[in-house]
Design an enzyme around this catalytic site. Structure first.
Site, PDB file in Angstrom:
ATOM      1  N   ASP A 241       2.591   3.349  -5.642  1.00 15.08           N
ATOM      2  CA  ASP A 241       3.175   3.371  -6.974  1.00 15.08           C
ATOM      3  C   ASP A 241       2.301   2.578  -7.947  1.00 15.08           C
ATOM      4  O   ASP A 241       1.797   1.500  -7.608  1.00 15.08           O
ATOM      5  CB  ASP A 241       4.568   2.721  -6.887  1.00 15.08           C
ATOM      6  CG  ASP A 241       5.384   2.891  -8.146  1.00 15.08           C
ATOM      7  OD1 ASP A 241       5.669   4.041  -8.511  1.00 15.08           O
ATOM      8  OD2 ASP A 241       5.751   1.873  -8.773  1.00 15.08           O
ATOM      9  N   GLU A 295      -7.597   1.024  11.004  1.00 13.39           N
ATOM     10  CA  GLU A 295      -7.396   0.417  12.327  1.00 13.39           C
ATOM     11  C   GLU A 295      -6.407   1.206  13.164  1.00 13.39           C
ATOM     12  O   GLU A 295      -6.339   1.040  14.376  1.00 13.39           O
ATOM     13  CB  GLU A 295      -6.781  -0.987  12.169  1.00 13.39           C
ATOM     14  CG  GLU A 295      -7.708  -2.059  11.735  1.00 13.39           C
ATOM     15  CD  GLU A 295      -6.896  -3.338  11.501  1.00 13.39           C
ATOM     16  OE1 GLU A 295      -5.837  -3.538  12.132  1.00 13.39           O
ATOM     17  OE2 GLU A 295      -7.329  -4.118  10.640  1.00 13.39           O
TER      18      GLU A 295
END
Ligand code: NOJ
Length: 583
Positions: A241, A295
């Site tokens: 956002d 990751e």
């Protein structure tokens, strides 16, 4: 509902006449996507607005179990993923974009266990799940802000937000002249512990949404933990956002936006960005977030809600080590004009390709007038202002729907990714005649009714024409009233009905996938005149008539048509996908 008939049979593997063409950046990224499984490059992603999708407990507000119970409809539609607007703990002063706890589900929407159940069902159906993250501001109810209010000026706690002393002899004037996106001043003064008027805090949105200070490393650490929390729960990514707003220019200088700027910052053109939008410092935040996502196994993605112009500047958000996608709001804001559509598509493909990213097409979301209404407006309507009974230039509904169907047919034929907003597959228009007393958007209140705001695109979905609340729930309660004539848009009225908007979308999504349109390249066709969007992609000719008169169609097999065709002519405001016959 009565609608024209789209056509189309099941197709075999695409006969792509363009595969011998030189490899373009788009093709190169498409090829790498096949190798690396980068699903998001061509995905069609469906935005679920939880308040308004489906309500399992009948309280009038949609919820997570409601979404889970209706997910099969989205799998049936043929989308690849869903993006859920916020369902976190929140006082709901901005419909959940005011988060009081980033790691919990608001009881209004259910529980974390309900989220896990939703995620599990989505996986069964082959749907990925993206969630919203709201990093620019918290709710004023958030414990971090409450601690800041209780703490002294200059304290560590206040340093997490943008507290400043006021101007004027007694600090009685706001620290600068910035206006809230929702109207009114962007600063609110607090009362200090001793009861005296004190510092001011910045809120680019409602006063219940204080902006965080992203130069504070503590804030950065908190959000990395939030990302990990949801990644560990198995989400496929984040819609970020206000991804253009987290860093403010040094010194918070005064700024007056140009009159034509939309609420979220459109209309910046080539000029320097406002001191609160698009500052260079945001990029290092996304680079650090990208490292976190990378990751995790699988292709976890970030999509930027960044109202940044021009497109060449927006491309910075999707450089290889930043986000994966950025909503193409320049495309969304383009009117029903073939030349404008050609221009923005060309520019988009060029600038996004230059950084190896797909363009991410979008026509509607929970902040803009639905495109089945917007494309037939005849007066200026800046983003966020909304439309209501007294607005000028209100759309003719049939014209809006015809253009929306054609515009969607164009969008779904373009290479890259596309986002759909719930209800557009039903052809829903903006709800214009909402009673004043039902409106809930802070924009409405902060402008004292001068701007209607965004409630008109947020009305709960109609599922079943003959049920209470049109099947949104079992009680008939609805947090925004549904227009009476929405029974005609209900999903069960359209399912299996040739020519309905729902069947048009299902067909378009199936063909898009079978033909490989999302990973193809387009070549423009000039022979159809200035008023026609005309291109060829993956062996398909796509034509959309934005003019006033019908045009002659080439000979070929019509795969999809947004209006019933009467002979080899494409009416105004219609689009077709066809496979031309060899001559
Ligand atoms: C953008 C969201 O899409 C909108 O709904 C919200 O009001 C603002 N950001 C503030 O979070």
């Amino acid at each position: 509902m009565s609608s024209p008939e789209p056509t189309g049979d099941t197709l075999d593997a695409p006969a792509d006449s363009e595969t011998d063409a030189p490899v373009s950046p788009v093709e190169a990224t498409a090829a790498s996507s096949e190798r690396g499984g980068e699903w998001w490059r061509t995905a069609v992603i469906y935005q679920v607005y939880p308040r308004s999708f489906a309500d399992s407990d009948g309280d009038g507000v949609g919820d997570l179990p409601g979404i889970t119970s209706r997910l099969d409809a989205l799998a049936d539609l043929g989308v690849d993923a869903v993006w859920l607007s916020p369902f976190y703990r929140s006082p709901q002063r901005d419909a959940g974009y005011d988060v009081a706890d980033y790691r919990d589900v608001d009881p209004l929407f259910g529980s974390l266990a309900d989220f896990d159940a939703l995620r599990a069902r989505a996986t069964e159906l082959g749907l990925r799940v993206i969630v919203d993250v709201v990093p620019n501001h918290t709710s004023s109810d958030h414990a971090w802000f409450q601690a800041a209010l209780s703490a002294e000026p200059g304290s560590v706690e206040r340093g997490h937000y943008l507290f400043r002393d006021g101007r004027g002899d007694d600090g009685e004037l706001p620290p600068n002249n910035w206006e809230s996106i929702f109207g009114g001043p962007a600063w609110t003064r607090v009362t200090e512990a001793d009861g005296t008027p004190g510092q001011w805090y910045l809120h680019l949105f409602d006063s219940s949404q204080p902006d965080l200070d992203w130069t504070d490393p503590w804030v950065r650490d908190q959000f990395v933990a939030v990302l990990r929390f949801w990644l560990d729960r198995g989400v496929d990514g984040f819609r970020v956002d206000v991804a253009h707003g987290m860093i403010k220019a040094e010194g918070l200088p005064d700024y007056t936006p140009p009159a034509e700027a939309g609420s979220m910052g459109g209309g910046q053109g080539d000029s320097a960005p406002p001191p609160y939008w698009g500052q260079d410092g945001v990029h290092e935040i996304y680079r650090s977030w990208r490292e976190v996502l990378d990751e995790y196994p699988g292709d976890r993605v970030m999509v930027a809600e960044a109202w940044v112009e021009p497109l060449s500047r927006l491309a910075d958000w999707v450089r290889p080590d930043e986000m994966h996608q950025a909503f193409n709001f320049s495309y969304l804001e383009t009117g029903w004009s073939a030349s404008e559509i050609r221009r923005v598509v060309d520019a988009s493909i060029e600038v996004f390709s230059s950084v190896g990213a797909p363009s991410t097409w979008v026509l509607s979301n929970h902040d803009v007038v639905r495109h089945a209404s917007r494309l037939a407006l005849t007066a200026e309507n800046p983003q966020g202002h909304g439309i209501g009974p007294k607005s000028l230039g209100l759309p003719i509904p049939e014209l809006g729907l015809a253009r929306a169907r054609a515009a969607s047919a164009v969008m779904l034929a373009l290479p890259g990714s596309a986002y759909l907003y719930q209800g557009e597959e039903l052809g829903l228009p903006e709800a214009i005649d909402l009673p004043d007393e039902s409106r809930q958007d802070p924009t409405w209140f902060r402008t004292e009714g001068e701007r209607y705001g965004r409630d008109g695109c947020r009305v709960p979905l109609p599922w079943e024409s003959g049920s209470p609340a049109f099947g949104f729930n079992a009680t008939g309660a609805s947090w925004l009233p549904q227009p009476d004539d929405w029974s005609t848009y209900a999903r069960d009225e359209q399912q299996g009905v040739a020519g309905s908007t729902l069947e048009l979308y299902r067909l378009a999504l199936r063909l898009r996938s079978e033909l490989g349109l999302g990973r193809s390249t387009i070549s423009w066709l000039d022979e159809y005149g200035a008023d026609v969007v005309a291109f060829r992609s993956a062996g398909v000719t796509v034509l959309a008539n934005t003019g006033d008169v019908a045009i002659e169609l080439p000979v070929g097999e019509v795969l999809l048509s947004t209006m019933a065709l009467d002979g080899p002519a494409l009416p105004a405001n219609a689009a077709v996908w066809l496979r031309e016959s060899a001559v």
